[in-house]
Design a protein around this motif. Structure first.
Motif, PDB file in Angstrom:
ATOM      1  N   PHE A   9       1.241  13.070   1.872  1.00  0.00           N
ATOM      2  CA  PHE A   9       0.596  13.632   3.051  1.00  0.00           C
ATOM      3  C   PHE A   9       1.639  13.926   4.136  1.00  0.00           C
ATOM      4  O   PHE A   9       1.424  14.780   4.979  1.00  0.00           O
ATOM      5  CB  PHE A   9      -0.492  12.686   3.565  1.00  0.00           C
ATOM      6  CG  PHE A   9      -1.605  12.506   2.564  1.00  0.00           C
ATOM      7  CD1 PHE A   9      -2.219  13.607   1.990  1.00  0.00           C
ATOM      8  CD2 PHE A   9      -2.026  11.244   2.164  1.00  0.00           C
ATOM      9  CE1 PHE A   9      -3.225  13.467   1.046  1.00  0.00           C
ATOM     10  CE2 PHE A   9      -3.030  11.082   1.232  1.00  0.00           C
ATOM     11  CZ  PHE A   9      -3.636  12.195   0.661  1.00  0.00           C
ATOM     12  N   TYR A  69     -12.906   7.284   5.100  1.00  0.00           N
ATOM     13  CA  TYR A  69     -11.962   7.712   4.060  1.00  0.00           C
ATOM     14  C   TYR A  69     -12.636   8.746   3.157  1.00  0.00           C
ATOM     15  O   TYR A  69     -12.097   9.828   2.887  1.00  0.00           O
ATOM     16  CB  TYR A  69     -11.600   6.453   3.279  1.00  0.00           C
ATOM     17  CG  TYR A  69     -10.486   6.494   2.267  1.00  0.00           C
ATOM     18  CD1 TYR A  69      -9.173   6.246   2.653  1.00  0.00           C
ATOM     19  CD2 TYR A  69     -10.745   6.697   0.921  1.00  0.00           C
ATOM     20  CE1 TYR A  69      -8.153   6.210   1.717  1.00  0.00           C
ATOM     21  CE2 TYR A  69      -9.731   6.663  -0.018  1.00  0.00           C
ATOM     22  CZ  TYR A  69      -8.433   6.417   0.384  1.00  0.00           C
ATOM     23  OH  TYR A  69      -7.438   6.380  -0.548  1.00  0.00           O
ATOM     24  N   LEU A  87      -7.702  10.353  -3.129  1.00  0.00           N
ATOM     25  CA  LEU A  87      -7.956  11.033  -1.860  1.00  0.00           C
ATOM     26  C   LEU A  87      -7.257  12.384  -1.925  1.00  0.00           C
ATOM     27  O   LEU A  87      -6.060  12.445  -2.216  1.00  0.00           O
ATOM     28  CB  LEU A  87      -7.369  10.179  -0.738  1.00  0.00           C
ATOM     29  CG  LEU A  87      -7.689  10.523   0.702  1.00  0.00           C
ATOM     30  CD1 LEU A  87      -9.181  10.393   0.972  1.00  0.00           C
ATOM     31  CD2 LEU A  87      -6.939   9.599   1.660  1.00  0.00           C
ATOM     32  N   LEU A 147      -5.022   9.072  11.723  1.00  0.00           N
ATOM     33  CA  LEU A 147      -6.095   8.730  10.767  1.00  0.00           C
ATOM     34  C   LEU A 147      -5.539   7.950   9.571  1.00  0.00           C
ATOM     35  O   LEU A 147      -6.205   7.051   9.049  1.00  0.00           O
ATOM     36  CB  LEU A 147      -6.831   9.995  10.310  1.00  0.00           C
ATOM     37  CG  LEU A 147      -7.615  10.724  11.426  1.00  0.00           C
ATOM     38  CD1 LEU A 147      -8.228  12.020  10.907  1.00  0.00           C
ATOM     39  CD2 LEU A 147      -8.714   9.827  12.005  1.00  0.00           C
ATOM     40  N   ILE A 148      -4.327   8.249   9.149  1.00  0.00           N
ATOM     41  CA  ILE A 148      -3.730   7.494   8.031  1.00  0.00           C
ATOM     42  C   ILE A 148      -3.370   6.080   8.499  1.00  0.00           C
ATOM     43  O   ILE A 148      -3.636   5.099   7.811  1.00  0.00           O
ATOM     44  CB  ILE A 148      -2.496   8.234   7.448  1.00  0.00           C
ATOM     45  CG1 ILE A 148      -2.928   9.572   6.821  1.00  0.00           C
ATOM     46  CG2 ILE A 148      -1.788   7.367   6.407  1.00  0.00           C
ATOM     47  CD1 ILE A 148      -1.801  10.435   6.292  1.00  0.00           C
ATOM     48  N   ARG A 182     -13.325  11.988   5.223  1.00  0.00           N
ATOM     49  CA  ARG A 182     -12.096  12.770   5.498  1.00  0.00           C
ATOM     50  C   ARG A 182     -11.683  13.577   4.292  1.00  0.00           C
ATOM     51  O   ARG A 182     -11.233  14.717   4.394  1.00  0.00           O
ATOM     52  CB  ARG A 182     -10.946  11.818   5.860  1.00  0.00           C
ATOM     53  CG  ARG A 182     -10.953  11.348   7.277  1.00  0.00           C
ATOM     54  CD  ARG A 182      -9.995  10.181   7.435  1.00  0.00           C
ATOM     55  NE  ARG A 182      -8.628  10.509   7.098  1.00  0.00           N
ATOM     56  CZ  ARG A 182      -7.762   9.634   6.558  1.00  0.00           C
ATOM     57  NH1 ARG A 182      -8.111   8.401   6.309  1.00  0.00           N
ATOM     58  NH2 ARG A 182      -6.530  10.006   6.291  1.00  0.00           N
ATOM     59  N   HIS A 191       0.856  -1.182   0.000  1.00  0.00           N
ATOM     60  CA  HIS A 191       0.000   0.000   0.000  1.00  0.00           C
ATOM     61  C   HIS A 191       0.891   1.231   0.000  1.00  0.00           C
ATOM     62  O   HIS A 191       1.960   1.238   0.608  1.00  0.00           O
ATOM     63  CB  HIS A 191      -0.883  -0.005   1.257  1.00  0.00           C
ATOM     64  CG  HIS A 191      -2.143   0.768   1.102  1.00  0.00           C
ATOM     65  ND1 HIS A 191      -3.283   0.222   0.561  1.00  0.00           N
ATOM     66  CD2 HIS A 191      -2.452   2.053   1.411  1.00  0.00           C
ATOM     67  CE1 HIS A 191      -4.244   1.133   0.553  1.00  0.00           C
ATOM     68  NE2 HIS A 191      -3.761   2.257   1.061  1.00  0.00           N
ATOM     69  N   SER A 192       0.411   2.267  -0.670  1.00  0.00           N
ATOM     70  CA  SER A 192       1.147   3.534  -0.650  1.00  0.00           C
ATOM     71  C   SER A 192       0.374   4.501   0.225  1.00  0.00           C
ATOM     72  O   SER A 192      -0.864   4.467   0.267  1.00  0.00           O
ATOM     73  CB  SER A 192       1.239   4.073  -2.075  1.00  0.00           C
ATOM     74  OG  SER A 192       1.469   5.464  -2.053  1.00  0.00           O
ATOM     75  N   THR A 193       1.098   5.376   0.924  1.00  0.00           N
ATOM     76  CA  THR A 193       0.392   6.358   1.743  1.00  0.00           C
ATOM     77  C   THR A 193      -0.115   7.508   0.882  1.00  0.00           C
ATOM     78  O   THR A 193      -0.664   8.472   1.395  1.00  0.00           O
ATOM     79  CB  THR A 193       1.288   6.890   2.887  1.00  0.00           C
ATOM     80  OG1 THR A 193       2.463   7.454   2.311  1.00  0.00           O
ATOM     81  CG2 THR A 193       1.665   5.790   3.844  1.00  0.00           C
ATOM     82  N   LYS A 252      -7.448  -1.667   6.640  1.00  0.00           N
ATOM     83  CA  LYS A 252      -7.675  -2.357   5.354  1.00  0.00           C
ATOM     84  C   LYS A 252      -6.722  -3.534   5.198  1.00  0.00           C
ATOM     85  O   LYS A 252      -7.103  -4.596   4.710  1.00  0.00           O
ATOM     86  CB  LYS A 252      -7.413  -1.390   4.184  1.00  0.00           C
ATOM     87  CG  LYS A 252      -8.517  -0.401   3.924  1.00  0.00           C
ATOM     88  CD  LYS A 252      -8.343   0.272   2.564  1.00  0.00           C
ATOM     89  CE  LYS A 252      -7.299   1.356   2.527  1.00  0.00           C
ATOM     90  NZ  LYS A 252      -7.710   2.650   3.030  1.00  0.00           N
ATOM     91  N   SER A 298      -6.540   4.057   8.819  1.00  0.00           N
ATOM     92  CA  SER A 298      -7.151   3.798   7.514  1.00  0.00           C
ATOM     93  C   SER A 298      -6.385   2.694   6.774  1.00  0.00           C
ATOM     94  O   SER A 298      -6.969   1.709   6.311  1.00  0.00           O
ATOM     95  CB  SER A 298      -7.136   5.103   6.696  1.00  0.00           C
ATOM     96  OG  SER A 298      -7.409   4.852   5.353  1.00  0.00           O
ATOM     97  N   ILE A 299      -5.078   2.860   6.692  1.00  0.00           N
ATOM     98  CA  ILE A 299      -4.298   1.883   5.911  1.00  0.00           C
ATOM     99  C   ILE A 299      -4.263   0.530   6.623  1.00  0.00           C
ATOM    100  O   ILE A 299      -4.561  -0.509   6.030  1.00  0.00           O
ATOM    101  CB  ILE A 299      -2.865   2.413   5.661  1.00  0.00           C
ATOM    102  CG1 ILE A 299      -2.945   3.622   4.708  1.00  0.00           C
ATOM    103  CG2 ILE A 299      -1.960   1.308   5.092  1.00  0.00           C
ATOM    104  CD1 ILE A 299      -1.623   4.236   4.347  1.00  0.00           C
TER     105      ILE A 299
HETATM  106  N1  URA Z   1      -4.221   5.773   1.906  1.00  0.00           N
HETATM  107  C1  URA Z   1      -5.211   5.239   2.652  1.00  0.00           C
HETATM  108  O1  URA Z   1      -5.683   4.130   2.404  1.00  0.00           O
HETATM  109  N2  URA Z   1      -5.657   5.958   3.686  1.00  0.00           N
HETATM  110  C2  URA Z   1      -5.164   7.162   4.015  1.00  0.00           C
HETATM  111  O2  URA Z   1      -5.610   7.730   4.971  1.00  0.00           O
HETATM  112  C3  URA Z   1      -4.141   7.706   3.223  1.00  0.00           C
HETATM  113  C4  URA Z   1      -3.683   6.987   2.165  1.00  0.00           C
END
Ligand code: URA
Length: 433
Positions: free
Chosen positions: A207, A165, A114, A179-180, A168, A82-84, A187, A183-184
């Motif tokens: 971010f 998500y 996002l 929150l990041i 936000r 996953h990438s932020t 998932k 969220s990541i």
């Molecule tokens: N990617 C995500 O899945 N969530 C975030 O909050 C930022 C990047």
């Protein structure tokens, strides 16, 4: 317990208990708590922060807001990445089929765009027919059958994140470490892979604007990985300019396919080989990172990675004719050059500003229910440190609205900073945690 009290606690900077966090996540997911109440709480979390215990509790509650998959019947080492978040970030589209082509199972749940960043789901959906919304059984069966599946958030996997998500994004509460993290990692925990590699982006188009914050974010995600027995590696990558050359959904798919055919830009090559080498190591296939980098490049060169991408697209209902013949993709109505007004070297291309221009063109959303325009975006012609002469093209704007296209051209002209002195390229890989 009621939501007004919980909002009041966080608004006043107090710590939320596990029970309060659990109440919020379950009641927001089932619709009892409204979007405006959730927005108030999320804004308070954003402003006042969350400590490690709160962040861990929020992540675990969000992960268990739906099913948590167990993919151990497929393999002991199922990979997720996953990438932020970034601008022009098409790494998943290139790297994950390459990893699957090496026989390493990949199960990946991606997000939509996002803020000013793009999302893999939006990119994949620009391939006609590709189904990102499949059910969990199909997701698992795809990984079993062809070794890879990339899907969007289903209603059953981390549904709390799906709602939070999108919310936000529209209340400008994205750039927050807790929150990041939640969220990541929610998932990643829910989608069942037990080996996770995170591309933690740093710079103007990320971010996390500086390395210190990126390290904090990485350590927190790694810790939650440990608690939940998901071995996690974070690779810090430079996002001070967009990744590669294309920004915008269809345009990025086209660039990704070109990369899979061997036409890989220098920055993308460094990112996919580095992140890929850690994925292969985590999978248990081989510990030697240099050999792993070679495996990645070999499978791009011998066509196995490209063939696996075709298989992925076909298996999820996509029309592979578009991939085999990239000219079939619908193009934007106007393609407008951005021309340099002076000689020199490219010093800066602020990636966040480029991302915002692409959102303005229609490639991203302003409101969570907005449709996006798959065809629009920007193709860079010059990257940082490149030499440029007056009259040369810096970038091309792809627009469907002539006025917006003209506006984008003017904005991009300002975003490109040109120096008289030669500029050194910044490092792409900034660290591994
Ligand atoms: N990617 C995500 O899945 N969530 C975030 O909050 C930022 C990047």
């Amino acid at each position: 317990m009621n939501i007004q009290e919980i909002i009041g606690q966080k608004r006043d900077g107090k710590e939320l208990s596990k029970e309060e966090i659990s109440y919020f996540v379950s009641k927001y997911t089932d619709g009892t708590i409204t979007d405006y109440q959730a927005a108030a709480l999320i804004m308070s979390m954003y402003i006042n922060g969350m400590n490690e215990v709160e962040t861990t509790n929020l992540t675990l509650e969000m992960a268990s807001s739906g099913d948590i998959l167990d993919l151990s019947e497929i393999s002991n080492n199922v990979i997720d990445k996953h990438s932020t978040g970034g601008v022009g970030d098409k790494i998943t589209l290139i790297l994950l089929p390459t990893i699957a082509s090496l026989g390493i199972p990949v199960a990946k749940m991606s997000g939509r765009g996002l803020g000013f960043t793009g999302g893999t789901v939006d990119k994949l959906e620009s391939i006609p027919g590709y189904r990102t919304q499949i059910d969990i059984m199909e997701f698992i069966n795809n990984v079993k059958k062809i070794g890879i599946s990339i899907i969007g958030q289903t209603t059953n996997l981390a549904p709390a994140d799906k709602k939070m998500y999108a919310l936000r994004d529209t209340i400008n509460c994205v750039e927050s470490i807790p929150l990041i993290v939640s969220s990541i990692m929610s998932k990643k925990i829910a989608s069942g892979a037990n080996k996770i590699v995170l591309d933690v982006t740093v710079g103007s188009g990320a971010f996390m604007k500086n390395k210190e914050d990126a390290i904090k974010l990485s350590k927190m995600m790694k810790k939650i990985g440990e608690i939940t027995k998901r071995e996690t590696t974070c690779v810090l990558t430079n996002m001070n300019e967009p990744v590669g050359y294309a920004i915008g959904n269809t345009l990025e798919v086209i660039e990704a396919v070109e990369c899979l055919k061997g036409n890989v830009s220098k920055d993308i090559k460094e990112i996919i080989t580095t992140i890929g080498s850690y994925i292969i190591k985590l999978s248990g296939k081989n510990d030697n990172l240099e050999e792993n980098k070679k495996m990645i490049l070999d499978n791009i060169e011998n066509g196995k990675a490209y063939n696996k991408f075709l298989e992925l697209i076909q298996n999820q209902g996509g029309d592979t004719e578009y991939i085999k013949n990239l000219d079939k993709f619908e193009k934007a109505k106007y393609i407008m050059p951005v021309v340099s007004e002076k000689d020199g070297f490219i010093e800066e291309i602020n990636a966040e500003k480029i991302g915002k221009v692409s959102v303005m063109l229609g490639a991203g959303r302003i409101k969570k229910e907005d449709d996006i325009d798959k065809t629009v975006g920007i193709i860079l012609n010059k990257k940082i440190s490149d030499k440029v002469q007056k009259g040369e093209v810096l970038a091309y704007v792809h627009a469907n609205d002539e006025q917006k296209g003209k506006e984008a051209v003017e904005k991009i002209k300002e975003i490109y900073k040109i120096s008289e002195m030669k500029i050194e390229k910044e490092k792409i890989i900034l660290g591994v945690i």
